[in-house]
Each structure stands twice: as structure tokens, then as C-alpha cells.
Design a protein around this motif. Structure first.
Motif, mmCIF file in Angstrom:
data_model
loop_
_atom_site.group_PDB
_atom_site.id
_atom_site.type_symbol
_atom_site.label_atom_id
_atom_site.label_comp_id
_atom_site.label_asym_id
_atom_site.label_seq_id
_atom_site.Cartn_x
_atom_site.Cartn_y
_atom_site.Cartn_z
ATOM 1 N N LEU A 137 -48.413 9.914 -4.099
ATOM 2 C CA LEU A 137 -47.254 8.706 -4.143
ATOM 3 C C LEU A 137 -48.000 7.391 -4.353
ATOM 4 O O LEU A 137 -47.270 6.692 -5.012
ATOM 5 C CB LEU A 137 -46.644 8.783 -2.844
ATOM 6 C CG LEU A 137 -45.728 9.854 -2.583
ATOM 7 C CD1 LEU A 137 -45.374 9.972 -1.032
ATOM 8 C CD2 LEU A 137 -44.561 9.980 -3.306
ATOM 9 N N ILE A 138 -49.001 7.148 -3.866
ATOM 10 C CA ILE A 138 -49.734 5.753 -4.128
ATOM 11 C C ILE A 138 -50.060 5.605 -5.592
ATOM 12 O O ILE A 138 -49.607 4.752 -6.000
ATOM 13 C CB ILE A 138 -50.981 5.657 -3.047
ATOM 14 C CG1 ILE A 138 -50.434 5.514 -1.534
ATOM 15 C CG2 ILE A 138 -51.973 4.353 -3.485
ATOM 16 C CD1 ILE A 138 -51.658 5.623 -0.645
ATOM 17 N N ASP A 139 -50.648 6.664 -6.181
ATOM 18 C CA ASP A 139 -51.090 6.585 -7.414
ATOM 19 C C ASP A 139 -50.067 6.198 -8.322
ATOM 20 O O ASP A 139 -50.004 5.603 -9.396
ATOM 21 C CB ASP A 139 -51.878 7.789 -7.906
ATOM 22 C CG ASP A 139 -53.228 7.958 -7.178
ATOM 23 O OD1 ASP A 139 -53.648 6.691 -6.796
ATOM 24 O OD2 ASP A 139 -53.903 9.094 -7.127
ATOM 25 N N CYS A 140 -48.669 7.057 -8.103
ATOM 26 C CA CYS A 140 -47.763 6.926 -8.951
ATOM 27 C C CYS A 140 -46.999 5.579 -8.873
ATOM 28 O O CYS A 140 -46.445 5.246 -9.712
ATOM 29 C CB CYS A 140 -46.633 8.306 -8.578
ATOM 30 S SG CYS A 140 -47.009 9.952 -9.333
ATOM 31 N N ALA A 141 -47.028 5.036 -7.755
ATOM 32 C CA ALA A 141 -46.434 3.780 -7.438
ATOM 33 C C ALA A 141 -47.621 2.742 -8.296
ATOM 34 O O ALA A 141 -46.960 1.737 -8.931
ATOM 35 C CB ALA A 141 -46.457 3.488 -5.845
ATOM 36 N N SER A 142 -48.480 2.933 -8.302
ATOM 37 C CA SER A 142 -49.511 2.136 -8.951
ATOM 38 C C SER A 142 -49.442 2.232 -10.472
ATOM 39 O O SER A 142 -49.203 0.937 -10.969
ATOM 40 C CB SER A 142 -51.056 2.428 -8.531
ATOM 41 O OG SER A 142 -51.489 2.324 -7.308
ATOM 42 N N VAL A 164 -43.226 -4.927 -10.744
ATOM 43 C CA VAL A 164 -43.061 -4.856 -9.384
ATOM 44 C C VAL A 164 -41.649 -4.348 -9.218
ATOM 45 O O VAL A 164 -41.551 -3.413 -8.095
ATOM 46 C CB VAL A 164 -43.067 -6.245 -8.781
ATOM 47 C CG1 VAL A 164 -42.653 -6.400 -7.269
ATOM 48 C CG2 VAL A 164 -44.376 -6.751 -8.557
ATOM 49 N N GLU A 165 -40.442 -4.826 -9.862
ATOM 50 C CA GLU A 165 -39.141 -4.355 -9.562
ATOM 51 C C GLU A 165 -38.860 -3.061 -9.667
ATOM 52 O O GLU A 165 -38.104 -2.282 -9.027
ATOM 53 C CB GLU A 165 -38.313 -5.305 -10.142
ATOM 54 C CG GLU A 165 -38.313 -6.876 -9.787
ATOM 55 C CD GLU A 165 -38.468 -7.179 -8.405
ATOM 56 O OE1 GLU A 165 -37.731 -6.313 -7.525
ATOM 57 O OE2 GLU A 165 -39.060 -8.094 -8.075
ATOM 58 N N ALA A 166 -39.770 -2.457 -10.716
ATOM 59 C CA ALA A 166 -39.554 -0.969 -11.106
ATOM 60 C C ALA A 166 -40.048 -0.125 -9.976
ATOM 61 O O ALA A 166 -39.647 1.144 -9.843
ATOM 62 C CB ALA A 166 -40.190 -0.502 -12.168
ATOM 63 N N VAL A 167 -40.712 -0.527 -8.920
ATOM 64 C CA VAL A 167 -41.543 0.165 -7.783
ATOM 65 C C VAL A 167 -40.475 0.551 -6.599
ATOM 66 O O VAL A 167 -40.474 -0.266 -5.750
ATOM 67 C CB VAL A 167 -42.820 -0.488 -7.455
ATOM 68 C CG1 VAL A 167 -43.294 0.622 -6.675
ATOM 69 C CG2 VAL A 167 -43.563 -0.597 -8.541
ATOM 70 N N THR A 168 -39.671 1.405 -7.035
ATOM 71 C CA THR A 168 -38.675 1.778 -5.701
ATOM 72 C C THR A 168 -39.118 3.314 -5.338
ATOM 73 O O THR A 168 -39.678 4.235 -6.035
ATOM 74 C CB THR A 168 -37.237 1.814 -6.338
ATOM 75 O OG1 THR A 168 -36.995 3.126 -7.341
ATOM 76 C CG2 THR A 168 -36.951 0.696 -7.000
ATOM 77 N N LEU A 169 -38.823 3.599 -4.119
ATOM 78 C CA LEU A 169 -39.171 4.975 -3.649
ATOM 79 C C LEU A 169 -38.728 6.379 -4.417
ATOM 80 O O LEU A 169 -39.362 6.980 -4.566
ATOM 81 C CB LEU A 169 -38.663 5.056 -2.039
ATOM 82 C CG LEU A 169 -39.170 4.088 -1.134
ATOM 83 C CD1 LEU A 169 -38.769 4.415 0.279
ATOM 84 C CD2 LEU A 169 -40.939 4.461 -1.035
ATOM 85 N N ARG A 170 -37.486 5.906 -5.059
ATOM 86 C CA ARG A 170 -36.755 7.019 -5.699
ATOM 87 C C ARG A 170 -37.740 7.139 -6.862
ATOM 88 O O ARG A 170 -37.822 8.332 -7.451
ATOM 89 C CB ARG A 170 -35.339 6.546 -5.812
ATOM 90 C CG ARG A 170 -34.450 7.675 -6.811
ATOM 91 C CD ARG A 170 -32.985 7.158 -7.050
ATOM 92 N NE ARG A 170 -32.400 7.456 -5.814
ATOM 93 C CZ ARG A 170 -31.749 8.469 -5.385
ATOM 94 N NH1 ARG A 170 -31.806 9.573 -5.952
ATOM 95 N NH2 ARG A 170 -31.004 8.569 -4.172
ATOM 96 N N ARG A 171 -38.009 5.906 -7.562
ATOM 97 C CA ARG A 171 -38.826 6.505 -8.903
ATOM 98 C C ARG A 171 -40.274 6.813 -8.635
ATOM 99 O O ARG A 171 -40.810 7.450 -9.444
ATOM 100 C CB ARG A 171 -38.882 4.999 -9.614
ATOM 101 C CG ARG A 171 -37.244 4.603 -10.029
ATOM 102 C CD ARG A 171 -37.206 3.762 -11.329
ATOM 103 N NE ARG A 171 -38.008 4.064 -12.463
ATOM 104 C CZ ARG A 171 -38.408 3.108 -13.403
ATOM 105 N NH1 ARG A 171 -38.493 1.871 -13.106
ATOM 106 N NH2 ARG A 171 -39.302 3.644 -14.298
ATOM 107 N N ILE A 172 -40.545 6.435 -7.574
ATOM 108 C CA ILE A 172 -42.065 6.790 -7.214
ATOM 109 C C ILE A 172 -42.044 8.313 -6.866
ATOM 110 O O ILE A 172 -42.643 9.025 -7.354
ATOM 111 C CB ILE A 172 -42.511 6.199 -5.840
ATOM 112 C CG1 ILE A 172 -42.790 4.738 -6.295
ATOM 113 C CG2 ILE A 172 -43.843 6.812 -5.457
ATOM 114 C CD1 ILE A 172 -43.017 3.628 -5.052
ATOM 115 N N ALA A 173 -41.149 8.657 -6.273
ATOM 116 C CA ALA A 173 -40.901 10.258 -5.797
ATOM 117 C C ALA A 173 -40.679 10.887 -7.185
ATOM 118 O O ALA A 173 -41.303 12.126 -7.328
ATOM 119 C CB ALA A 173 -39.678 10.262 -4.937
#
Length: 195
Positions: free
Chosen positions: A7-12, A20-29
Motif C-alpha cells: 500500500l505504501i509503495d502503491c501510494a508512492s 498529491v491529489e490523486a492519492v486517495t485510499l480507493r485509488r491506492i487500494a
């Protein structure tokens, strides 16, 4: 690799590719290939997950110390200043996130530990420069804080286009040299470390 790390790697990756604005929990998941609720099983919320990503940014920034040249304390400090601006220009979304206290948890213990390590390292570099190199009577930690603020502001203005498009600012290195000259009594040679 465990789900938390994925999850951290995908968020990165999302941060670096889309901002920054694209990093939502739904998109990370979705990017991690896990259920939409999976991030909340590993993090208290978006701020905690983004704090972990910001921590990676401070770790990366701290790791740049290994790339600094051998030389006098002044030369090492100047190289560190160039490295800071270079990091900001090379990783703009990560740089932004690291200081967005509206998106991260500034009290997160790991984030505090790593951001403090970066500042302490920088303050040590400032303190190592002989006192003759600074304006008379300057407290090294205050000088470090002020110089960091100047570097940060320069990087942000350049990234936002506030200086990059100015006819009097041909490149960030020229502006950085003048910034550093305002802190040090001696002329700063324009070393082209920044793109």
C-alpha cells in the motif's frame, strides 16, 4: 511483500506519477489489487498512510548525505543546499507531500523521527562551517532553519513557475547562488548541481 508495504509503495507510485491529489485510499487500494477497505485495516486513515509515504521522502532526502562530496564544511553545506533543491525539482509531488500538514499527521512518530534527522543533519552542517563564514553572531540552528526556509521557498517558487518564467532568473542555480551568498560572507561559486 506484505500488504502494508504494498500500500505504501502503491501510494508512492501514484504520488510520483499523478500528484498529491490523486492519492486517495480507493485509488491506492485499486493499484495495490486489494479491497477498498484494506488500507483501513493497516492504517487509521489516509493521513497515516500519507505520513508513511512522506517518511520515505525524508529517508530519501537523508540518504543523499552519502552522495555529498568530501571537502571543507562549507563545500559540503553548499552541496547539501544544491542537493535539497535538486530533490525538490526531481520529486515535486513527494516534496510537496512531505510538508503538507493538512494531508499528513505531523505528530506521526516515524515522520517526526526522520524529518528531525534531516534537520539535525543540516543543522550540523551549518554549525560545522567556521563562524567566520557566517554573519556575525548567527546561532547555527537558527541559521539552519532560516537557510532551510529560503531553500524550500526557492524550490516551491521555481516549481510553481513563479521564478522559472521570470526573465531575470535564467536557471535555478543562479538564484540559488544568490540565496547562498546572502547567508555566507564569501562569494558562492555557481556549481551546476541542479537541472
Amino acid at each position: 511483500m506484505g500488504t502494508r508495504r504494498r500500500l505504501i509503495d502503491c501510494a508512492s507510485e501514484l504520488l510520483d506519477s499523478e500528484g498529491v491529489e490523486a492519492v486517495t485510499l480507493r485509488r491506492i487500494a485499486k493499484r495495490a489489487g486489494v479491497s477498498h477497505g484494506a488500507p483501513l485495516r493497516h492504517f487509521a486513515g489516509r493521513a497515516q498512510l500519507l505520513s508513511a509515504v512522506a517518511t520515505l521522502g525524508f529517508q530519501e532526502l537523508y540518504g543523499r548525505k552519502d552522495e555529498l562530496p568530501d571537502g571543507s564544511p562549507r563545500e559540503v553545506l553548499l552541496a547539501a543546499c544544491h542537493s535539497y533543491v535538486d530533490f525538490a525539482l526531481a520529486r515535486p509531488a513527494r516534496f510537496e507531500l512531505m510538508f503538507r500538514h493538512d494531508l499528513i499527521d505531523p505528530a506521526d512518530p516515524e515522520l517526526v523521527r526522520h524529518s528531525s534527522a534531516v534537520f539535525d543533519l543540516f543543522a550540523g552542517m551549518v554549525a560545522a562551517v567556521p563562524s567566520a563564514g557566517w554573519r556575525a553572531g548567527t546561532d547555527p540552528r537558527l541559521a539552519a532553519a532560516s537557510l532551510w526556509a529560503a531553500l524550500h521557498g526557492l524550490a516551491r517558487l521555481w516549481l510553481w513557475g513563479g521564478l522559472a518564467e521570470a526573465s531575470f532568473a535564467p536557471d535555478v542555480t543562479a538564484v540559488l547562488a544568490v540565496t547562498l551568498e546572502s547567508y555566507l560572507d564569501q562569494r558562492v561559486d555557481m556549481i551546476n548541481h541542479c537541472p
